[in-house]
Design an enzyme around this catalytic site. Structure first.
Site, PDB file in Angstrom:
ATOM      1  N   LYS A 117       0.841  -1.201   0.000  1.00  0.00           N
ATOM      2  CA  LYS A 117       0.000   0.000   0.000  1.00  0.00           C
ATOM      3  C   LYS A 117       0.870   1.243   0.000  1.00  0.00           C
ATOM      4  O   LYS A 117       2.003   1.240   0.470  1.00  0.00           O
ATOM      5  CB  LYS A 117      -0.982   0.011   1.163  1.00  0.00           C
ATOM      6  CG  LYS A 117      -0.469   0.513   2.469  1.00  0.00           C
ATOM      7  CD  LYS A 117      -1.626   0.603   3.473  1.00  0.00           C
ATOM      8  CE  LYS A 117      -1.111   0.961   4.846  1.00  0.00           C
ATOM      9  NZ  LYS A 117      -2.193   1.137   5.812  1.00  0.00           N
ATOM     10  N   TYR A 137      -7.389   0.378 -11.785  1.00  0.00           N
ATOM     11  CA  TYR A 137      -6.076  -0.179 -12.090  1.00  0.00           C
ATOM     12  C   TYR A 137      -5.076   0.964 -12.200  1.00  0.00           C
ATOM     13  O   TYR A 137      -5.446   2.128 -12.339  1.00  0.00           O
ATOM     14  CB  TYR A 137      -6.117  -1.009 -13.377  1.00  0.00           C
ATOM     15  CG  TYR A 137      -6.483  -0.217 -14.604  1.00  0.00           C
ATOM     16  CD1 TYR A 137      -5.492   0.316 -15.423  1.00  0.00           C
ATOM     17  CD2 TYR A 137      -7.808   0.008 -14.942  1.00  0.00           C
ATOM     18  CE1 TYR A 137      -5.824   1.066 -16.550  1.00  0.00           C
ATOM     19  CE2 TYR A 137      -8.141   0.736 -16.067  1.00  0.00           C
ATOM     20  CZ  TYR A 137      -7.146   1.266 -16.867  1.00  0.00           C
ATOM     21  OH  TYR A 137      -7.473   2.008 -17.975  1.00  0.00           O
ATOM     22  N   SER A 167      -8.779   4.709 -14.481  1.00  0.00           N
ATOM     23  CA  SER A 167      -7.529   4.270 -13.866  1.00  0.00           C
ATOM     24  C   SER A 167      -6.980   5.314 -12.913  1.00  0.00           C
ATOM     25  O   SER A 167      -7.559   6.379 -12.715  1.00  0.00           O
ATOM     26  CB  SER A 167      -6.475   3.898 -14.895  1.00  0.00           C
ATOM     27  OG  SER A 167      -6.000   5.045 -15.559  1.00  0.00           O
TER      28      SER A 167
END
Length: 113
Positions: free
Chosen positions: A4, A53, A20
């Site tokens: 993360k 994504y 995205s």
């Protein structure tokens, strides 16, 4: 959790891009995240969560840009957490150590846990 990026600052929101999340290439490398990888984005400012994504942004730019529909879920200056998950068998999961990248207000790597 695979990795993360914690408390990144949104630098732009581009509604008219085809979806995205654009991330500075240096942040991708530091976190071990890959272009086109699916991630969850958690907006600390407004509580919104989304899946999208990743696409690679210019190296050293500090870019964290919400694109497409995601642009409606955050604004310039919002703090977000970008999280990737991985499928592992139980033994692998016990041994795995996720990368946690802490960044400053300009999205520069401060520490990797």
């Amino acid at each position: 959790m695979q990795a993360k990026i914690h408390r990144a600052t949104v630098t732009d929101a581009n509604l008219y891009y085809e979806g995205s999340l654009t991330i500075d290439e240096e942040l991708l490398e530091a976190s071990g995240l890959m272009e086109h990888q699916k991630v969850q984005v958690v907006n600390i400012n407004n509580g919104q969560r989304l899946e999208t994504y990743l696409i690679k942004g210019n190296r050293g730019s500090g870019t964290v840009c919400l694109n497409g529909a995601a642009a409606r879920l955050g604004h310039y200056g919002d703090k977000i957490i970008i999280i990737a998950y991985a499928h592992m068998d139980p033994e692998e999961a016990r041994r795995y150590k996720p990368k946690i990248v802490l960044v400053d207000d300009n999205n520069r790597v401060q520490k990797i846990l």
